[in-house]
Scaffold this active site. Structure first.
Site, PDB file in Angstrom:
ATOM      1  N   GLU A  99       3.476  31.619  22.834  1.00  0.00           N
ATOM      2  CA  GLU A  99       2.024  31.803  22.841  1.00  0.00           C
ATOM      3  C   GLU A  99       1.309  31.196  24.054  1.00  0.00           C
ATOM      4  O   GLU A  99       1.719  30.139  24.545  1.00  0.00           O
ATOM      5  CB  GLU A  99       1.440  31.164  21.569  1.00  0.00           C
ATOM      6  CG  GLU A  99       0.009  31.575  21.315  1.00  0.00           C
ATOM      7  CD  GLU A  99      -0.800  30.561  20.519  1.00  0.00           C
ATOM      8  OE1 GLU A  99      -0.471  29.365  20.495  1.00  0.00           O
ATOM      9  OE2 GLU A  99      -1.807  30.985  19.943  1.00  0.00           O
ATOM     10  N   HIS A 106      -5.736  25.288  25.113  1.00  0.00           N
ATOM     11  CA  HIS A 106      -6.239  25.679  23.798  1.00  0.00           C
ATOM     12  C   HIS A 106      -7.759  25.636  23.670  1.00  0.00           C
ATOM     13  O   HIS A 106      -8.360  26.480  23.009  1.00  0.00           O
ATOM     14  CB  HIS A 106      -5.618  24.789  22.716  1.00  0.00           C
ATOM     15  CG  HIS A 106      -6.068  25.161  21.340  1.00  0.00           C
ATOM     16  ND1 HIS A 106      -7.102  24.523  20.697  1.00  0.00           N
ATOM     17  CD2 HIS A 106      -5.658  26.149  20.493  1.00  0.00           C
ATOM     18  CE1 HIS A 106      -7.291  25.089  19.511  1.00  0.00           C
ATOM     19  NE2 HIS A 106      -6.428  26.072  19.365  1.00  0.00           N
ATOM     20  N   ASP A 128      -2.770  30.324  24.938  1.00  0.00           N
ATOM     21  CA  ASP A 128      -4.213  30.341  24.719  1.00  0.00           C
ATOM     22  C   ASP A 128      -4.854  30.379  26.098  1.00  0.00           C
ATOM     23  O   ASP A 128      -4.384  29.692  27.016  1.00  0.00           O
ATOM     24  CB  ASP A 128      -4.659  29.058  24.002  1.00  0.00           C
ATOM     25  CG  ASP A 128      -4.190  29.025  22.559  1.00  0.00           C
ATOM     26  OD1 ASP A 128      -4.380  30.019  21.855  1.00  0.00           O
ATOM     27  OD2 ASP A 128      -3.640  27.986  22.149  1.00  0.00           O
ATOM     28  N   HIS A 172       4.215  28.326  18.917  1.00  0.00           N
ATOM     29  CA  HIS A 172       2.794  28.017  18.993  1.00  0.00           C
ATOM     30  C   HIS A 172       2.497  26.972  20.073  1.00  0.00           C
ATOM     31  O   HIS A 172       2.913  25.832  19.950  1.00  0.00           O
ATOM     32  CB  HIS A 172       2.357  27.505  17.615  1.00  0.00           C
ATOM     33  CG  HIS A 172       0.923  27.166  17.498  1.00  0.00           C
ATOM     34  ND1 HIS A 172       0.471  25.866  17.361  1.00  0.00           N
ATOM     35  CD2 HIS A 172      -0.184  27.949  17.505  1.00  0.00           C
ATOM     36  CE1 HIS A 172      -0.841  25.874  17.265  1.00  0.00           C
ATOM     37  NE2 HIS A 172      -1.267  27.111  17.353  1.00  0.00           N
TER      38      HIS A 172
HETATM   39 CA    CA Z   1      -3.779  30.138  19.616  1.00  0.00          CA
END
Ligand code: CA
Length: 328
Positions: free
Chosen positions: A62, A77, A64, A35
């Site tokens: 990940e 993010h 974003d 994450h």
């Molecule tokens: Ca996310």
């Protein structure tokens, strides 16, 4: 006698092998998503956090995504810059009326000038997770989706491994209101780098259900799609039945899965069971070793959510710790 000894030895090796295989199966069936990278150890979404995550060998890393003024998907993010960069010092005159600095108001080149640090509260300056990487130390930069894909694909070549990417389209409605089609830009970049189908080791996620449906039906991607769901929202099976028409999995907050603890044992909502019945995978967010919620240890949290609640995978800031615990 010899036969008996031979039998015991054979049985011993057979058992060892079995435990080994069981371990492997447990590990292989649960998907671990790093994450924002190994964000428990280094500032989130920096290339350093991604390289560290890579070395921990999760299944996916990940990203974003928010667009810059010149339409470059930036790995960050929030649509704001104030919580993870020194934008307030470098570009003090560029805030909007609400006092916030928006990624979308800066070009890629301008964004590259910012120093990135561990997440903090821009009002108080206080670091969000006090025991993580010290705020303001060392030197980190923002980077684009393309730079991150090249980093991960490059490592896949140099290490011979095959770690996937797990991009998230952030706030498509905000992008749309600012005249930008972030999904189209991202889907095209993913295709340029070879991510077009479910087998391509890329999972695309979004909270906005209308947008994710559009990504499947209008942008016509064949990628594995995960519908993220917020809490507390409608958890009815009818809603999941609609998700099945375009998505392959759901990403609920872990609190949506937990019901209550009775005599030391957790009971669960119907969400995972209903999703599985419909053939949807469940990847829950976000498991943090330094934010245990109602659990007393991280081990308990992993055991309850990954095995008792039987989710298929999880987003975690600590991929190494989750891997270690799956291996027990
Ligand atoms: Ca996310």
């Amino acid at each position: 006698m010899r036969i008996v000894i031979f039998g015991i030895i054979t049985l011993f090796f057979f058992c060892c092998k079995r435990t080994e295989n069981q371990k492997k199966t447990r590990m292989q069936t649960k998907v671990i998503v790093a994450h924002r990278g190994a964000s428990g150890y280094l500032p989130e979404h920096t290339t350093e956090a991604k390289v560290m995550a890579y070395a921990m060998q999760p299944d996916y890393i990940e990203q974003d995504l928010v667009l810059s003024k010149d339409d470059v998907p930036i790995v960050i993010h929030d649509i704001y810059l104030g919580d993870v960069t020194d934008v307030a010092e470098k570009y003090s005159s560029r805030k909007r009326e609400d006092g916030k600095y928006y990624v979308i108001d800066f070009t890629y080149e301008e964004l590259k000038q910012l120093n990135v640090s561990e997440r903090f509260n821009p009002k108080t300056g206080k670091q969000f997770y006090p025991n993580r990487f010290p705020k303001g130390k060392s030197k980190f930069r923002l980077h684009s989706l393309e730079e991150e894909i090249e980093l991960i694909q490059g490592l896949n070549i140099s290490t011979g491994k095959n770690i996937g990417i797990y991009p998230e389209i952030k706030n498509p409605a905000f992008h749309n209101a600012n005249g930008k089609d972030i999904s189209k830009i991202v889907v095209n970049i993913l295709a340029d780098y070879g991510y077009t189908a479910k087998k391509d080791n890329c999972i695309l996620q979004c909270f906005d259900a209308k947008e994710l449906e559009r990504i499947r039906k209008e942008l016509k991607t064949d990628l594995f799609l995960v519908q993220l769901i917020e809490f507390p929202k409608d958890q009815s099976k009818a809603r999941l039945e609609h998700f099945v028409t375009y998505a392959n999995g759901i990403g609920p907050w872990y609190q949506q899965i937990l019901d209550q603890k009775k005599e030391g044992k957790w009971t669960f909502t119907k969400l995972v069971e209903d999703a599985h019945e419909l053939g949807l995978k469940v990847h829950t967010y976000t498991l943090r070793a330094d934010q245990l919620g109602k659990f007393s240890t991280f081990k308990e949290k992993i055991k309850v959510l990954l095995f008792e609640a039987n989710v298929d995978g999880c987003f975690t800031d600590f991929p190494d710790k989750v891997k270690e615990l799956l291996d027990i």
